[in-house]
Enzyme design. Sequence first.
Site, PDB file in Angstrom:
ATOM      1  N   GLY A 150       0.860  -0.739   0.241  1.00  0.00           N
ATOM      2  CA  GLY A 150      -0.022  -0.067   0.219  1.00  0.00           C
ATOM      3  C   GLY A 150       0.691   1.448  -0.118  1.00  0.00           C
ATOM      4  O   GLY A 150       2.016   1.121  -0.610  1.00  0.00           O
ATOM      5  N   TYR A 165     -14.733   3.857   8.410  1.00  0.00           N
ATOM      6  CA  TYR A 165     -13.180   3.895   8.994  1.00  0.00           C
ATOM      7  C   TYR A 165     -13.143   4.393  10.128  1.00  0.00           C
ATOM      8  O   TYR A 165     -12.133   3.595  10.785  1.00  0.00           O
ATOM      9  CB  TYR A 165     -12.601   4.744   7.858  1.00  0.00           C
ATOM     10  CG  TYR A 165     -10.999   4.779   7.844  1.00  0.00           C
ATOM     11  CD1 TYR A 165     -10.127   3.685   7.758  1.00  0.00           C
ATOM     12  CD2 TYR A 165     -10.351   5.717   7.638  1.00  0.00           C
ATOM     13  CE1 TYR A 165      -8.846   3.878   7.606  1.00  0.00           C
ATOM     14  CE2 TYR A 165      -9.050   6.067   8.073  1.00  0.00           C
ATOM     15  CZ  TYR A 165      -8.327   5.125   8.095  1.00  0.00           C
ATOM     16  OH  TYR A 165      -7.147   5.171   7.913  1.00  0.00           O
TER      17      TYR A 165
END
Length: 319
Positions: A12, A143
């Site tokens: 990532g 999130y």
Amino acid sequence: MAGKILIIGACGQIGTELTLKLRDLYGNDKVVASDIREGSEELMESGPFEIADATDADLIESLINKHGVSEVYLMAAMLSATAEKAPMKAWNLNMDSLFHILNFAKDKKIEKVFWPSSIAVFGPTTPKNDTPQTTIMEPSTVYGISKQTGERWCEYFHDKYGVDVRSLRYPGIISYKTLPGGGTTDYAIEIFHEALKKKSYTSFLDENTGLPMMYMDDAIKATVDIMEAPSEKVKVRSSYNLSALSFTPKDLAEAIEKEIPEFKIAYEPDFRQKIADSWPSSIDDSEARKDWQWEHDFDLQSLVKEMLNGVSEQLKTAK
Ligand code: SER
């Protein structure tokens, strides 16, 4: 360090640069990268790599045993904007992966854990400016809820079972090596690519949306610093506020205009505006500065210069 480092989510945006930095510091063979997919050539070629789903506890345990891992950096997560589109999937990924690692640490299979939190733990009722370490936290995104819950569990595993877990509330991280996937702060990266390709950019956040931000090198430095700090200096075991800069799309556009005078920006806010509006504009990170001597290096104009150089090099080699 007794054993090796395992990075989960190594391909990532942050994982890529963190892996390269840790390989630099501790030796290529000491740092095992893993992700659900393969990453950049530099990452794949510089040291060991394993394909791994962060939610697969048996597989992660087998990697810990196979490589003799003593430290885990759990960087896999679904970011704010993407998570709003798949709430349950985001919850399962963000929480299950953390529980597996905390339990391995509780059972002494590993010694130390890094797990990133985020400014998304704050919500619309949080004081917006110079947000303190301890304050009202009512996150309104999936999130943010997952990160806030994760923080509570990190502190619980530390207090109850002596797990050495360390965490930072990252602001928006600006970098060019690997693109982020689905964050609300991503405009501040896209803008550089578009500025170089088209000399214009349409921002999905309104011009006056101030958010806490940081250049990647500072985020990596903070991560290495908190992991290298003696345990007794790491007093906050939920997650530390961490800050460097705070700017709006308009501020960033003006800083880019200093380097590219023809650059033009337009604003078309979308669903991400509401997420951004629920987050702080600036963060008080005095506890990190006091406890383990955190200091940032990059200001807005130096960040802009680094980004324009980095992205233009990439565009040249892509041709
Ligand atoms: N950059 C992240 C996001 O936008 C914040 O942690 O989701």
